[in-house]
Design a protein around this motif. Sequence first.
Motif: not given
Length: 189
Positions: A165-189
């Motif tokens: 789940n994305q909230y586990h990833i956000a927690s691991y990165l020490n950020i909020t799920p909203v911040q992770l969503s923004r990062i993923r939106k701008n992340f180039i795979y």
Amino acid sequence: MDFFKEFALSFHPLSEDGIERIFNLLTIKKFPKGYELVSLNQTPVNAYILKTGVIRSYSVEKNKEHTKTIYTPISTSGNLGALIKNEPSTLVYECLTDCEVLECNYKDFYNLSLQHHEISIFHYKILQSVYIREEAKILELQMLDATQRYKKLQENYPGIDNLINQYHIASYLNITPVQLSRIRKNFIY
């Protein structure tokens, strides 16, 4: 046995006898997603080698979970501090997917390491790797911004976004799920 032998030899060149002695302490176990290998305030007795799946360790503060470590194959897992000190765990170890592990009673392994020098060195090498892994995580949190930490996570655990789940990833990165969503939106795979 082949899986364990490959794992063991990646740490230290054990003899066939040494590998067999350790292997005799191991039990192959399968746990379902959501299973807690170690529960909060439980005094753990086992250490694990993760063969398949994903495990996380996390703490709970003010009813909020904080993911400390994400374990993927092939790695060791278990609350090492609580095992060594024989104390209740301040962390939960949870299977984020169905997992297959090699389970080992830590005291039995420790006692075996006291009797056999090569197994003692093997034990020391595992402890070194745990220390290095944890030190690297601390440095990443201090030195990298959230986007850099996410990129590093992707490099270390390809496909992790599809496993947990994305909230586990956000927690691991020490950020909020909203911040992770923004990062993923701008992340180039």
